[in-house]
Design an enzyme around this catalytic site. Structure first.
Site, PDB file in Angstrom:
ATOM      1  N   HIS B  82       0.940  -1.219  -0.009  1.00 17.71           N
ATOM      2  CA  HIS B  82      -0.048   0.072  -0.181  1.00 17.71           C
ATOM      3  C   HIS B  82       1.036   1.235  -0.117  1.00 17.71           C
ATOM      4  O   HIS B  82       0.617   2.234  -0.948  1.00 17.71           O
ATOM      5  CB  HIS B  82      -0.985   0.042   1.211  1.00 17.71           C
ATOM      6  N   SER B 174      12.666   6.692 -13.303  1.00 12.71           N
ATOM      7  CA  SER B 174      11.493   7.680 -13.931  1.00 12.71           C
ATOM      8  C   SER B 174      11.509   8.848 -13.149  1.00 12.71           C
ATOM      9  O   SER B 174      11.331   9.862 -14.111  1.00 12.71           O
ATOM     10  CB  SER B 174      10.268   6.722 -13.743  1.00 12.71           C
ATOM     11  N   HIS B 258      13.126  11.570   4.228  1.00  8.78           N
ATOM     12  CA  HIS B 258      12.541  12.930   4.732  1.00  8.78           C
ATOM     13  C   HIS B 258      12.409  13.634   3.659  1.00  8.78           C
ATOM     14  O   HIS B 258      11.433  14.224   3.439  1.00  8.78           O
ATOM     15  CB  HIS B 258      13.332  13.161   6.101  1.00  8.78           C
ATOM     16  N   TYR B 262       8.793  15.985   1.460  1.00 15.59           N
ATOM     17  CA  TYR B 262       8.672  17.372   0.918  1.00 15.59           C
ATOM     18  C   TYR B 262       8.447  17.379  -0.628  1.00 15.59           C
ATOM     19  O   TYR B 262       7.965  18.137  -1.293  1.00 15.59           O
ATOM     20  CB  TYR B 262       9.564  18.138   1.260  1.00 15.59           C
ATOM     21  N   SER B 273      -1.125  27.276  -3.821  1.00 14.99           N
ATOM     22  CA  SER B 273      -0.638  28.723  -4.051  1.00 14.99           C
ATOM     23  C   SER B 273      -1.294  29.329  -5.497  1.00 14.99           C
ATOM     24  O   SER B 273      -1.292  30.511  -5.499  1.00 14.99           O
ATOM     25  CB  SER B 273       0.921  28.768  -3.925  1.00 14.99           C
ATOM     26  N   THR B 333       7.150  26.534   7.109  1.00 11.28           N
ATOM     27  CA  THR B 333       5.867  26.370   6.882  1.00 11.28           C
ATOM     28  C   THR B 333       4.958  27.110   7.444  1.00 11.28           C
ATOM     29  O   THR B 333       3.843  27.453   6.586  1.00 11.28           O
ATOM     30  CB  THR B 333       5.639  24.737   7.539  1.00 11.28           C
ATOM     31  N   LYS B 336       4.246  29.839   5.053  1.00 12.36           N
ATOM     32  CA  LYS B 336       3.307  29.588   3.992  1.00 12.36           C
ATOM     33  C   LYS B 336       1.838  29.761   4.508  1.00 12.36           C
ATOM     34  O   LYS B 336       0.904  30.336   3.773  1.00 12.36           O
ATOM     35  CB  LYS B 336       3.580  28.242   3.478  1.00 12.36           C
ATOM     36  N   ARG B 455       2.019   0.282  15.303  1.00  8.15           N
ATOM     37  CA  ARG B 455       1.291   0.013  13.757  1.00  8.15           C
ATOM     38  C   ARG B 455       1.807  -1.422  13.359  1.00  8.15           C
ATOM     39  O   ARG B 455       2.655  -2.044  13.967  1.00  8.15           O
ATOM     40  CB  ARG B 455       2.048   1.400  13.049  1.00  8.15           C
TER      41      ARG B 455
END
Lengths: 42, 530
Positions: B82, B174, B258, B262, B273, B333, B336, B455
């Site tokens: 998944h 790719s 990490h 982003y 935006s 952040t 933004k 989890r």
């Protein structure tokens, strides 16, 4: 095939090719560097 | 951004011999950025439902304690597949699809700089996706050690691991080729007058994302190559028995992993935006600070990786560094989020479907951001680590974050792509179903995690039963409401009210100067940008 590429001037086409090769070369260098660095660190 | 455009934006090149091909060969051999964008988007949509079906298997199994439908081995394959499918097969290709469609039009270029490479970048994907999915039918099943593929567990996998790694190599290749194409296009093909600081935010976020991709995808490729040689060729990069270091793999993986977060979220920021100013009828507030904030986030994303590994037992100085640097990300952040809010402030707001998704993004992504700051605190992360709190956190970032941005972007540009308006009433129903069910699905997972539910388990203690049942109900409602999105898109492609060139009420940007649907070739003559 593609109208856009046929109409480019050679200088721009050369610049496009050079930037693509530079970026691709950088990616390849990072790939190899990480394997060598891991071999040295592990 | 203040761009005044003039001009002979685009003509319909009926006279041009380079029209679309016919039948299957059009799609196989196309070098047209719009065709390739469409291929990426359709591929992403198919993968959304494949990955979504796996999520529903997981949630069906977790609806109540005990083992109901699947055995634990298959459950582990579902959680791993998944994640791999959704990250590499769905959300990344979706944003590359947006980039292909929109970047050339936004910067006034006739096409991508490397159109044949563009075709190849896409057509690698279906093969990679098929190889990855085929591992489920191999002896021992597909990858089951999580998408992070930590050794030594992953080294106990069957032979299908080699196929999974090959698929990851192809998917990474790719992405790298696509990223090279985007950087070269933006740096070399902008229309005269389209300076860097006049580019739409979507182009900026993608440019920075593309640099991130080129920096970190080869690191993943290197990491999985070493896994491959450890598993099949007798090396010991990560095998403690041979002198290797399993924790080193975690460093390598998260140095990729990490920034990958982003890579997914920056194009989402770009789409938001574009949407918010259009429906606020105001220019984006603090354009240049948005650009610098994006670059700042990208830089910080490369120096925070070990916050995923607080519990491995790193030195205190390391924990302090990664804790502080992670918290720093909250600053750009917040810039933004502030700028999006300030754009809406005293704007002439209207809430069509794209704007609804954008506003929901603002609220719900912020929830994911806040729980991220909580987990950045090293001492308390020991409690959250590997619990459902983490699952809730990253799903808030990725689903009502990235996926909502992608869906909002699709509604925003569908009229430009198809020449028809989508069904606004159905779009709003789709939004409300999604927005409500996504919270029923993921918010209770915070409670489960804080209460200690780990989890990646198919069974759990009975004290977790109630919230798991609620979460599963939310999952099924959310999953099935996405079928509505497919219906709306198909309906829009087949017909509907004619869209004007501008589509919305005076939006800013070159893409709105070309007719709807956008002609097969745009900007054969570069537009003038002042």
């Amino acid at each position: 095939m593609n109208g856009a590429t046929d109409k480019r001037d050679p200088a721009q086409q050369r610049q496009i090719r050079n930037s693509a090769l530079l970026l691709g070369g950088f990616a390849l260098a990072v790939f190899i560097a990480y394997i060598i660095a891991t071999a040295l660190l592990a | 951004m203040t761009t005044i455009t003039q001009g002979h934006a685009a003509q319909d090149h009926a006279h041009d011999s380079h029209g679309p091909g016919h039948g299957l060969s059009r799609w196989l051999f196309t070098t047209n950025h719009k065709d390739i964008g469409t291929l990426y988007l359709v591929f992403a949509l198919v993968m959304l439902f494949i990955g979504g079906a796996m999520a529903l298997i997981i949630r069906a199994e977790l609806f109540q304690p005990g083992l109901q439908f699947v055995n634990p081995e298959f459950f582990n394959q579902m959680t791993s597949m998944h994640a791999l499918i959704m990250v590499f097969g769905m959300i990344m290709p979706a944003f590359v699809g947006f980039a292909n469609w929109m970047i050339p039009m936004m910067i006034g270029a006739p096409d991508m700089a490397l159109p044949r490479l563009n075709n190849w970048s896409f057509w690698i994907l279906p093969f990679a996706g098929t190889i990855l999915l085929s591992t489920l039918f191999m002896e021992g099943g597909g990858p089951a050690a999580g998408w992070t593929m930590y050794p030594p567990l992953v080294l106990q996998s069957g032979n299908s691991l080699a196929f999974a790694i090959f698929a990851i190599h192809l998917l990474g290749m790719s992405s790298i080729l696509g990223a090279i194409n985007i950087i070269v296009t933006v740096m070399n093909m902008r229309a005269p007058g389209m300076t860097l600081l006049k580019m739409p935010m979507f182009v900026w976020t993608w440019l920075i994302t593309a640099y991130l991709l080129i920096l970190v995808m080869p690191v993943l490729a290197g990491g999985v190559t070493m896994l491959l040689t450890d598993r099949f060729f007798g090396t010991s990069f990560f095998q403690a028995a041979g002198g290797g270091d399993p924790v080193l793999f975690q460093h390598i993986f998260w140095f990729f992993g990490h920034p990958e977060v982003y890579i997914i979220i920056l194009p989402s920021f770009g789409i938001i935006s574009q949407i918010i100013p259009a429906f606020s009828r105001k220019p984006l507030f603090g354009y240049s600070s948005m650009v610098y904030a994006t670059a700042g986030i990208a830089f910080l994303s490369c120096i925070v990786w070990a916050h995923h590994m607080f519990t491995v037992g790193m030195p205190l100085a390391g924990e302090m560094f990664f804790m502080m640097s992670t918290m720093l990300i909250a600053i750009p952040t917040a810039v933004k989020v502030f700028n999006w809010t300030a754009t809406m402030w005293r704007g002439s707001l209207s809430f069509e479907t794209p704007m609804l998704f954008a506003v929901a993004f603002l609220f719900l992504f912020a929830i994911g951001g806040f729980s991220g700051v909580m987990m950045a605190i090293a001492p308390v992360d020991f409690q959250y680590h590997d619990t459902y709190f983490i699952v809730a956190h990253f799903h808030y970032v990725l689903v009502p974050g990235a996926l909502f941005a992608a869906i909002g972007g699709a509604y925003f540009w569908l009229p430009k792509w198809t020449g028809h308006m989508y069904d606004e009433k159905l779009g709003k129903i789709h939004f409300w179903l999604s927005a409500v069910s996504v919270n029923i699905l993921f918010f209770p997972q915070h409670f489960l995690g804080l209460a200690g539910m780990p989890r990646r388990i198919p069974d759990y203690a009975t004290q977790f039963a109630d919230w798991n049942a609620v979460s599963s109900i939310g999952a099924f409602v959310f999953g099935f409401s996405q079928l509505m999105f497919v219906y709306i898109v198909v309906k829009c492609v087949r017909g509907g009210a004619k869209a004007t060139a501008q589509v919305w009420d005076n939006p800013e940007g070159l893409e709105w100067t070309v007719p709807s649907p956008a002609p097969y070739h745009t900007f054969d003559e570069p537009p003038l940008v002042r």
